[in-house]
Write a protein that holds these residues in place. Structure first.
Motif, PDB file in Angstrom:
ATOM      1  N   LEU A  29      -5.379  12.908  -0.230  1.00 53.25           N
ATOM      2  CA  LEU A  29      -4.497  11.771  -0.071  1.00 53.25           C
ATOM      3  C   LEU A  29      -4.954  10.628  -0.961  1.00 53.25           C
ATOM      4  N   SER A  30      -3.988   9.889  -1.465  1.00 49.76           N
ATOM      5  CA  SER A  30      -4.297   8.732  -2.289  1.00 49.76           C
ATOM      6  C   SER A  30      -3.509   7.535  -1.795  1.00 49.76           C
ATOM      7  N   CYS A  31      -4.085   6.377  -1.966  1.00 47.88           N
ATOM      8  CA  CYS A  31      -3.426   5.137  -1.587  1.00 47.88           C
ATOM      9  C   CYS A  31      -3.750   4.092  -2.634  1.00 47.88           C
ATOM     10  N   GLN A  32      -2.717   3.497  -3.177  1.00 45.44           N
ATOM     11  CA  GLN A  32      -2.911   2.463  -4.170  1.00 45.44           C
ATOM     12  C   GLN A  32      -2.373   1.133  -3.657  1.00 45.44           C
ATOM     13  N   ALA A  33      -3.186   0.112  -3.780  1.00 46.84           N
ATOM     14  CA  ALA A  33      -2.796  -1.224  -3.365  1.00 46.84           C
ATOM     15  C   ALA A  33      -2.318  -2.027  -4.561  1.00 46.84           C
ATOM     16  N   SER A  34      -1.350  -2.871  -4.321  1.00 47.93           N
ATOM     17  CA  SER A  34      -0.864  -3.754  -5.369  1.00 47.93           C
ATOM     18  C   SER A  34      -0.550  -5.115  -4.768  1.00 47.93           C
ATOM     19  N   ALA A  35      -0.824  -6.141  -5.517  1.00 50.01           N
ATOM     20  CA  ALA A  35      -0.572  -7.509  -5.086  1.00 50.01           C
ATOM     21  C   ALA A  35      -0.826  -8.437  -6.262  1.00 50.01           C
ATOM     22  N   SER A  36      -0.549  -9.696  -6.057  1.00 50.21           N
ATOM     23  CA  SER A  36      -0.817 -10.701  -7.069  1.00 50.21           C
ATOM     24  C   SER A  36      -2.044 -11.501  -6.658  1.00 50.21           C
ATOM     25  N   MET A  37      -3.031 -11.551  -7.521  1.00 45.87           N
ATOM     26  CA  MET A  37      -4.246 -12.318  -7.286  1.00 45.87           C
ATOM     27  C   MET A  37      -4.846 -11.965  -5.924  1.00 45.87           C
ATOM     28  N   PHE A  38      -5.520 -10.827  -5.885  1.00 41.84           N
ATOM     29  CA  PHE A  38      -6.040 -10.351  -4.613  1.00 41.84           C
ATOM     30  C   PHE A  38      -7.402  -9.702  -4.748  1.00 41.84           C
ATOM     31  N   ARG A  39      -8.055  -9.565  -3.614  1.00 34.99           N
ATOM     32  CA  ARG A  39      -9.343  -8.890  -3.516  1.00 34.99           C
ATOM     33  C   ARG A  39      -9.276  -7.928  -2.339  1.00 34.99           C
ATOM     34  N   ILE A  40      -9.627  -6.697  -2.587  1.00 37.27           N
ATOM     35  CA  ILE A  40      -9.649  -5.694  -1.538  1.00 37.27           C
ATOM     36  C   ILE A  40     -11.058  -5.575  -0.988  1.00 37.27           C
ATOM     37  N   ASN A  41     -11.168  -5.685   0.299  1.00 36.23           N
ATOM     38  CA  ASN A  41     -12.463  -5.528   0.945  1.00 36.23           C
ATOM     39  C   ASN A  41     -12.570  -4.074   1.424  1.00 36.23           C
ATOM     40  N   ALA A  42     -12.692  -3.844   2.701  1.00 33.92           N
ATOM     41  CA  ALA A  42     -12.769  -2.473   3.182  1.00 33.92           C
ATOM     42  C   ALA A  42     -11.409  -1.781   3.070  1.00 33.92           C
ATOM     43  N   MET A  43     -11.439  -0.487   2.830  1.00 33.03           N
ATOM     44  CA  MET A  43     -10.238   0.333   2.797  1.00 33.03           C
ATOM     45  C   MET A  43     -10.507   1.582   3.623  1.00 33.03           C
ATOM     46  N   GLY A  44      -9.455   2.195   4.110  1.00 34.76           N
ATOM     47  CA  GLY A  44      -9.671   3.398   4.878  1.00 34.76           C
ATOM     48  C   GLY A  44      -8.394   4.099   5.265  1.00 34.76           C
ATOM     49  N   TRP A  45      -8.581   5.141   6.032  1.00 36.07           N
ATOM     50  CA  TRP A  45      -7.483   5.963   6.496  1.00 36.07           C
ATOM     51  C   TRP A  45      -7.500   6.087   8.008  1.00 36.07           C
ATOM     52  N   TYR A  46      -6.339   5.952   8.591  1.00 43.37           N
ATOM     53  CA  TYR A  46      -6.131   6.182  10.007  1.00 43.37           C
ATOM     54  C   TYR A  46      -5.080   7.259  10.160  1.00 43.37           C
ATOM     55  N   ARG A  47      -5.016   7.848  11.330  1.00 43.16           N
ATOM     56  CA  ARG A  47      -3.984   8.838  11.568  1.00 43.16           C
ATOM     57  C   ARG A  47      -3.458   8.700  12.984  1.00 43.16           C
ATOM     58  N   GLN A  48      -2.233   9.136  13.155  1.00 42.93           N
ATOM     59  CA  GLN A  48      -1.607   9.086  14.462  1.00 42.93           C
ATOM     60  C   GLN A  48      -0.723  10.309  14.654  1.00 42.93           C
ATOM     61  N   ALA A  49      -1.026  11.061  15.680  1.00 39.12           N
ATOM     62  CA  ALA A  49      -0.225  12.213  16.049  1.00 39.12           C
ATOM     63  C   ALA A  49       0.748  11.788  17.143  1.00 39.12           C
ATOM     64  N   PRO A  50       1.865  12.485  17.274  1.00 30.91           N
ATOM     65  CA  PRO A  50       2.835  12.143  18.317  1.00 30.91           C
ATOM     66  C   PRO A  50       2.200  12.097  19.697  1.00 30.91           C
ATOM     67  N   THR A 101      -7.591   1.807  -5.580  1.00 29.92           N
ATOM     68  CA  THR A 101      -7.187   3.041  -4.934  1.00 29.92           C
ATOM     69  C   THR A 101      -8.256   3.549  -3.973  1.00 29.92           C
ATOM     70  N   VAL A 102      -7.809   4.094  -2.863  1.00 30.13           N
ATOM     71  CA  VAL A 102      -8.686   4.791  -1.941  1.00 30.13           C
ATOM     72  C   VAL A 102      -8.143   6.202  -1.771  1.00 30.13           C
ATOM     73  N   LEU A 136       0.859  -1.168   0.000  1.00 29.48           N
ATOM     74  CA  LEU A 136       0.000   0.000   0.000  1.00 29.48           C
ATOM     75  C   LEU A 136       0.899   1.224   0.000  1.00 29.48           C
ATOM     76  N   VAL A 137       0.710   2.087  -0.973  1.00 28.01           N
ATOM     77  CA  VAL A 137       1.547   3.262  -1.103  1.00 28.01           C
ATOM     78  C   VAL A 137       0.691   4.516  -1.046  1.00 28.01           C
ATOM     79  N   GLU A 138       0.964   5.373  -0.065  1.00 33.15           N
ATOM     80  CA  GLU A 138       0.224   6.613   0.105  1.00 33.15           C
ATOM     81  C   GLU A 138       0.952   7.774  -0.557  1.00 33.15           C
ATOM     82  N   SER A 139       0.192   8.781  -0.911  1.00 37.35           N
ATOM     83  CA  SER A 139       0.760   9.999  -1.454  1.00 37.35           C
ATOM     84  C   SER A 139      -0.191  11.156  -1.187  1.00 37.35           C
ATOM     85  N   GLY A 140       0.309  12.362  -1.305  1.00 37.18           N
ATOM     86  CA  GLY A 140      -0.532  13.537  -1.196  1.00 37.18           C
ATOM     87  C   GLY A 140      -0.390  14.345   0.074  1.00 37.18           C
ATOM     88  N   GLY A 141       0.393  13.872   1.009  1.00 41.65           N
ATOM     89  CA  GLY A 141       0.575  14.621   2.239  1.00 41.65           C
ATOM     90  C   GLY A 141       1.389  15.874   2.006  1.00 41.65           C
TER      91      GLY A 141
END
Length: 122
Positions: free
Chosen positions: A20-41, A77-78, A4-9
């Motif tokens: 923000l964008s996130c693209q998933a890549s894999a071999s022979m896969f199915r994506i179910n739910a996708m989302g964004w989390y965040r964490q501050a210091p 992509t999400v 999973l590769v994010e961009s746009g920050g």
């Protein structure tokens, strides 16, 4: 191998927007739910917004009306459109996806991106 590769920050002023964008890549896969989390210091990681494969969404109360999550199943992509950004939105944002792969016998598991930094400051 799932990736999973994010961009746009970046750095924006209060009231500004980022996408923000996130693209998933894999071999022979199915994506179910996708989302964004965040964490501050010094804080726990929290859900920002998530979207099911069918397009149902949910988001944290703190971002409702300001952020919108969407996905493009054809592009694996999400996205997270962030408007009216506030200083308290400053955090590292992580893409998350529940993915089933042939390599794991189609067992679903959670995957995480490396994160992208969002800083909201004057």
């Amino acid at each position: 191998q799932v990736q999973l590769v994010e961009s746009g920050g970046g750095l924006v002023q209060p009231g500004g927007s980022l996408r923000l964008s996130c693209q998933a890549s894999a071999s022979m896969f199915r994506i179910n739910a996708m989302g964004w989390y965040r964490q501050a210091p010094g804080k726990q990681r929290e859900l920002v917004a998530a979207i099911t494969r069918g397009g149902s969404t949910n988001s944290a109360d703190s971002v409702k009306g300001r952020f919108a999550v969407s996905r493009d199943n054809a592009k694996n992509t999400v996205n997270l459109q962030m408007n009216s950004l506030k200083p308290e939105d400053t955090a590292t944002y992580y893409c998350n996806a529940n993915i089933s792969t042939a390599a794991t016998g189609w067992v679903s598991r959670s995957y995480w991106g490396q994160g992208t930094q969002v800083t909201v400051s004057s």
